[in-house]
Design an enzyme around this catalytic site. Structure first.
Site, PDB file in Angstrom:
ATOM      1  N   HIS A  73       0.782  -1.230   0.000  1.00 20.69           N
ATOM      2  CA  HIS A  73       0.000   0.000   0.000  1.00 20.69           C
ATOM      3  C   HIS A  73       0.817   1.286   0.000  1.00 20.69           C
ATOM      4  O   HIS A  73       0.589   2.149  -0.823  1.00 20.69           O
ATOM      5  CB  HIS A  73      -1.000   0.034   1.160  1.00 20.69           C
ATOM      6  CG  HIS A  73      -2.131  -0.922   1.004  1.00 20.69           C
ATOM      7  ND1 HIS A  73      -2.034  -2.256   1.366  1.00 20.69           N
ATOM      8  CD2 HIS A  73      -3.375  -0.771   0.506  1.00 20.69           C
ATOM      9  CE1 HIS A  73      -3.170  -2.870   1.101  1.00 20.69           C
ATOM     10  NE2 HIS A  73      -3.995  -2.005   0.564  1.00 20.69           N
ATOM     11  N   HIS A  92      -6.157  -2.638   8.477  1.00 22.92           N
ATOM     12  CA  HIS A  92      -5.943  -2.508   7.034  1.00 22.92           C
ATOM     13  C   HIS A  92      -5.563  -1.062   6.670  1.00 22.92           C
ATOM     14  O   HIS A  92      -6.288  -0.359   5.967  1.00 22.92           O
ATOM     15  CB  HIS A  92      -7.177  -2.947   6.255  1.00 22.92           C
ATOM     16  CG  HIS A  92      -6.881  -3.231   4.812  1.00 22.92           C
ATOM     17  ND1 HIS A  92      -6.899  -4.489   4.281  1.00 22.92           N
ATOM     18  CD2 HIS A  92      -6.519  -2.410   3.804  1.00 22.92           C
ATOM     19  CE1 HIS A  92      -6.588  -4.430   3.002  1.00 22.92           C
ATOM     20  NE2 HIS A  92      -6.342  -3.177   2.688  1.00 22.92           N
ATOM     21  N   HIS A 130      -9.547   5.307   0.912  1.00 24.41           N
ATOM     22  CA  HIS A 130      -8.132   5.205   0.564  1.00 24.41           C
ATOM     23  C   HIS A 130      -7.554   6.617   0.419  1.00 24.41           C
ATOM     24  O   HIS A 130      -8.268   7.578   0.185  1.00 24.41           O
ATOM     25  CB  HIS A 130      -7.943   4.439  -0.748  1.00 24.41           C
ATOM     26  CG  HIS A 130      -8.193   2.971  -0.616  1.00 24.41           C
ATOM     27  ND1 HIS A 130      -9.452   2.442  -0.426  1.00 24.41           N
ATOM     28  CD2 HIS A 130      -7.348   1.913  -0.629  1.00 24.41           C
ATOM     29  CE1 HIS A 130      -9.370   1.117  -0.346  1.00 24.41           C
ATOM     30  NE2 HIS A 130      -8.106   0.773  -0.467  1.00 24.41           N
TER      31      HIS A 130
END
Length: 592
Positions: free
Chosen positions: A268, A372, A450
């Site tokens: 990520h 996450h 995100h």
């Protein structure tokens, strides 16, 4: 001393029939040299000089001290886009020649190079053939590459370049490296990383086959390439599971490093910060639980490494969040088919249990995918970090490793953390009425978001911060809608008052497009200071439409008017391929 004799007749015949043309000559020192064909007054052209970037070349400077160098890679005759850039003396010395990038694949490119040598201006045209792109062929992949379909290009934006970070899902995964302790190492897919112009033409490509162990025998050479950022000098930083890297666009490595011992499963985010330091989103190897159990952890640690690769700071979110690692309100509301990296279109429900085995499974508690983290933003004004936790919300953590504020629905937080949840207000500072996870008016929280990044649209000094977020929209309002077509994603901007713990929504785009802009996973939005626009990638539109092609919708937009300056669809070559991010690329990478 005996002089070196000339080549034999047989060898001369062999050389004369070779693919290259060479003529043997005797140098003054008596060493054999060869005259080779060159296209201009400089030296030979070396294509793909560093072996990982096939759409690049170096024109050797042949010992000449040239200055005032400018390169123009000509666009194709049918209205193609020229790529122009200057080459500094440092770049010339670094590559011992003129670096060329922006070549078309499987095409005889024309490249104009102008320079000054011994006070005389020169201009030459070089013809450079770049090879076809080689991609990974797999079952149920029916095309070589994603299709790139420009929809709108404002004339002022025609020279923009965009990097696409796309995943080729592997169906060959014979090994599970978790060792019974969980972790995310078994998640291992190839990624295609390439740059396109506004015509949709590929102008740069990273040969990922040079980075991966396709047979999966070496765990250190696996994992998705993710977290791409372009540094001020043009280099790209990124990572892939057990490594993090920095390469220039020519393919020359500044470094390619293994994670420090004790950390695993980077993905990520590989975020450049002050002094060539990086913030990396990782997991922890052999994490010791307070009850005596040991597991690897999942996407819940941040480390800071310095320019030499040493760890200088660590954020253990399990410690920072304490009992809140068991907050399950949002997790229970997620669409089980699309839990980010664990896409399973046949999943029926999310099960959370205390006896769930450790591993990369959505759930609560250390050793599971409870947080996450999918983006990091660094606040230089107070050395805090802002994290997007897909399964919890957006949080800011201070230098003291304490939570400063939470941008998320207040449902499910412990009493001490509820006090950190920001209060929504309107543009006049008046409190907006909210009930549970829904608020009146235009304000909404972000959901499974995100790229919660500080936006360069504002200076962000003092206690007022502005962040831009890609609000994916899964579990919006802590529920799933009756009809999946009611889902939407959006780019959204928030103004945060850190002293009064309030939040104002100041801009959004995408809600009006509805399900046609909905991306259940991944995606990004980022401010572009040169054009005063937001660049948005809704990266997996149609993921929940099995009868349609998954596509990235790329948009560059003026937030003052929401006027679209650029739009392109990038269609997947396989139903299984999932795109991650896209970013604007500065072509002037050799001026430093």
């Amino acid at each position: 001393m005996r002089k070196f004799s000339f080549l034999s007749t047989a060898l001369a015949v062999a050389l004369s029939s070779a693919i290259f043309v060479a003529t043997p000559v005797q140098t003054q020192a008596g060493v054999l040299a060869h005259q080779v064909k060159i296209q201009g007054e400089l030296g030979r052209v070396y294509i793909n000089p560093y072996d990982v970037s096939p759409l690049t070349a170096i024109i050797d400077r042949a010992g000449k001290d040239i200055t005032d160098i400018h390169v123009r890679v000509l666009g194709k005759p049918d209205g193609g886009i020229d790529i122009n850039y200057n080459v500094s003396q440092n770049a010339l010395l670094n590559h011992d020649g003129v670096p060329i990038w922006g070549l078309y694949p499987n095409y005889l490119n024309q490249v104009e190079v102008s320079y000054k040598f011994e006070g005389v201006n020169k201009k030459e045209t070089y013809k450079i053939y770049a090879q076809p792109i080689v991609t990974f062929s797999r079952d149920f992949r029916f095309e070589q590459m994603q299709k790139r379909i420009p929809k709108k290009v404002d004339p002022a934006f025609k020279n923009r370049l965009y990097l696409i970070n796309n995943t080729i899902t592997s169906n060959y995964k014979p090994f599970d490296w978790s060792g019974g302790k969980g972790g995310a190492a078994a998640w291992n897919d190839y990624t295609e990383n390439y740059i396109v112009d506004t015509k949709g033409e590929i102008r740069w490509y990273l040969d990922y086959t040079k980075f991966y162990d396709r047979r999966e025998r070496n765990v250190e050479d696996g994992g998705m390439m993710m977290g791409f950022h372009q540094l001020p000098d043009g280099d790209l930083s990124f990572g892939m599971a057990q490594r993090y890297m920095r390469y220039d666009l020519m393919g020359k490595a500044a470094y390619n490093r293994l994670l420090p011992r004790g950390y695993i499963d980077l993905s990520h985010e590989v975020l450049p910060v002050k002094g060539d330091h990086l913030l990396l989103r990782v997991g922890k190897y052999d994490y010791h639980h307070k009850d005596g159990r040991i597991s690897h952890t999942i996407r819940d640690h941040i480390i800071e490494v310095d320019a030499s690769g040493k760890v200088v700071n660590e954020w253990d979110l399990n410690e920072i969040f304490g009992t809140n690692v068991y907050r399950s309100s949002l997790i229970k509301a997620l669409d089980p088919r699309a839990v980010c990296l664990n896409i399973d279109m046949n999943a029926k429900e999310i099960q959370i249990s205390d006896d769930t085995p450790f591993g990369d499974k959505v759930g609560t508690g250390t050793g599971h995918n409870w947080a996450h983290v999918n983006s990091i933003s660094y606040d230089a004004s107070d050395e805090g970090i802002i994290l997007s936790l897909r399964h919890q919300g957006i949080v800011k953590i201070g230098k003291d490793k304490k939570i400063k504020w939470i941008l998320a629905s207040p449902e499910g937080w412990s009493d001490d953390f509820k006090a950190k949840v920001l209060t929504p207000v309107d543009k006049n500072g008046k409190k907006i009425k909210c009930e549970k996870s829904k608020c009146e008016g235009d304000f909404d929280w972000s959901w499974t978001q995100h790229t919660a990044w500080l936006t360069g649209r504002y200076d962000n000094k003092g206690g007022i911060k502005h962040i831009s977020v890609f609000d994916n929209g899964d579990a919006r309002g802590m529920e799933q809608p009756v009809f999946k077509e009611d889902k939407y994603s959006r780019a959204v901007e928030y103004k945060i008052d850190e002293k009064n713990l309030t939040v104002e929504q100041t801009w959004e785009f995408g809600k009006e497009r509805g399900f046609d802009f909905y991306s259940a996973v991944t995606s990004n939005v980022e401010w572009q200071n040169d054009t005063k626009t937001y660049y948005i990638s809704s990266s997996n539109v149609n993921l929940l439409r099995p009868d349609k092609t998954i596509k990235m919708v790329l948009v560059e937009i003026d937030p003052k008017t929401n006027d679209i300056k650029f739009e392109m669809d990038v269609e997947s070559a396989s139903r299984d391929d999932i795109a991650y991010r896209s970013l604007v690329i500065n072509p002037n990478v050799f001026e430093y």
